[in-house]
Design a protein around this motif. Structure first.
Motif, mmCIF file in Angstrom:
data_model
loop_
_atom_site.group_PDB
_atom_site.id
_atom_site.type_symbol
_atom_site.label_atom_id
_atom_site.label_comp_id
_atom_site.label_asym_id
_atom_site.label_seq_id
_atom_site.Cartn_x
_atom_site.Cartn_y
_atom_site.Cartn_z
ATOM 1 N N VAL A 197 0.843 -1.200 0.000
ATOM 2 C CA VAL A 197 0.000 0.000 0.000
ATOM 3 C C VAL A 197 0.873 1.244 0.000
ATOM 4 O O VAL A 197 1.863 1.315 0.729
ATOM 5 N N ILE A 240 -12.507 -1.840 3.193
ATOM 6 C CA ILE A 240 -11.637 -3.017 3.316
ATOM 7 C C ILE A 240 -12.471 -4.300 3.220
ATOM 8 O O ILE A 240 -12.109 -5.255 2.532
ATOM 9 N N LEU A 276 -4.484 -5.404 4.549
ATOM 10 C CA LEU A 276 -4.784 -3.988 4.281
ATOM 11 C C LEU A 276 -4.743 -3.175 5.579
ATOM 12 O O LEU A 276 -4.206 -2.067 5.618
#
Ligand SMILES: Cc1cc2nc3c(=O)[nH]c(=O)nc-3n(C[C@H](O)[C@H](O)[C@H](O)COP(=O)(O)OP(=O)(O)OC[C@H]3O[C@@H](n4cnc5c(N)ncnc54)[C@H](O)[C@@H]3O)c2cc1C
Length: 289
Positions: A197, A240, A276
């Protein structure tokens, strides 16, 4: 069985061209020796371990060059890999046992082209490329298009992987590799998820995100639809959840002795969610609300 120990890449690829499907490359031999014992011996074995220069790790501008004969233990003990490519480092650290890591090479892990190969999902999210040598020339292939099915790659029977080029992720990126296996050690992944990310400068939105999946499709894959859903948006628990469900839907696992397909999809969803959350917190210092 004919056996060769070529001293150069060009000697090795000439042998592969000459013997064609009869020939097999051997590097660390951790897969090959098992195949030779339990499946069949090739007509010709080309041992590439004596080719000098294929086992080095060095910086190349904004990327790291990793020789195909670099062992998994070399990756694990490399300060450069740990600092610059932690997502790849994590996969080397979770790989088999110390004994196997000392022998197994990254090139062998890639060329085996097993969907569950530990280093593959990390290499996909890092957008790495492989240098492939043939008797009539060389080509560089991104790993996203390198794999063609279980045990199959663009190398075919005549190509040799010589080097892996891994670009450094953008500043501020964070990555993680999460492996689910039945046993803690000495077990191949039932599911492997790599997440990378990059937040935007204000650390509010997802600027870039890459999700790589291992062991849940005929080849390692990127979850392209879930990535597109996340890009440019602020990361929330609801987003998410949606992206993790989409990632699971993008996978196409099989049922086998390790797990049912349904269980694998469920694990993909759980690991994607966790990946995530972890990477966002590491990159921004903020928990996902
Ligand atoms: C007990 C045990 C535990 C294991 N645990 C794991 C694990 O946790 N995670 C995991 O991912 N794997 C695991 N493996 C599988 C294996 O160790 C890896 O796939 C390893 O990286 C293979 O590397 P190698 O150098 O030993 O390859 P080899 O066995 O020498 O070769 C593997 C394949 O790649 C081809 N090949 C090798 N190098 C090249 C090259 N440069 N160019 C073209 N073709 C090439 C060979 O022809 C062969 O088909 C395990 C194996 C064993 C025996």
């Amino acid at each position: 069985m004919d056996y060769f120990e070529p001293k150069t890449v060009s000697e090795a690829v000439s042998l592969l061209a000459k013997y064609g499907a009869e020939a097999k490359v051997i590097a660390g031999g951790t897969d090959m020796l098992v195949d030779m014992k339990y499946k069949e011996e090739p007509g010709c074995l080309v041992n590439i371990k004596k080719i000098p220069g294929l086992g080095a790790i060095h910086e190349n501008g904004g990327s790291l060059s990793i020789g195909a004969l670099t062992t998994i233990r070399d990756l694990e003990t490399s300060a450069l890999v740990r600092e610059k490519l932690p997502v790849l480092w994590e996969s080397s650290h979770q790989f088999a046992s110390l004994q196997i890591r000392n022998t197994a090479t990254i090139g062998g892990n890639i060329c085996r082209a097993s969907p569950s190969g530990e280093t593959l999902a990390p290499l996909l999210v890092l957008e790495a490329k492989g240098k492939c040598a043939f008797s009539d020339g060389e080509k560089t292939e991104p790993f996203v298009s390198f794999f063609q099915g279980p045990g199959k790659s663009v190398l075919g029977t005549k190509g040799l992987l010589t080097e892996i080029d891994v670009p450094y992720p953008a500043a501020g990126s964070r990555g993680v590799y999460l492996k689910h296996a039945v046993r803690g050690a000495m077990d191949i992944a039932m599911v492997g998820v790599a997440v990378l990310v990059t937040p935007d400068a204000a650390k509010n939105n997802v600027q870039e995100v890459r999700i790589g999946l291992g062991a849940v499709a005929p080849t390692p894959i990127r979850a392209a639809k879930a990535e597109a859903l996340l890009r440019g948006k602020p990361l929330s628990a609801a987003l998410i959840k949606e992206a993790a469900a989409m990632t699971a839907a993008e996978s196409s696992p099989i049922s086998d002795q390790r797990s049912s397909a349904e269980n694998r999809r469920w694990i993909v969803e759980a690991l994607t969610r966790r990946g995530l959350q972890q990477t966002w917190k590491a990159a921004t210092g903020k928990e996902v609300a």
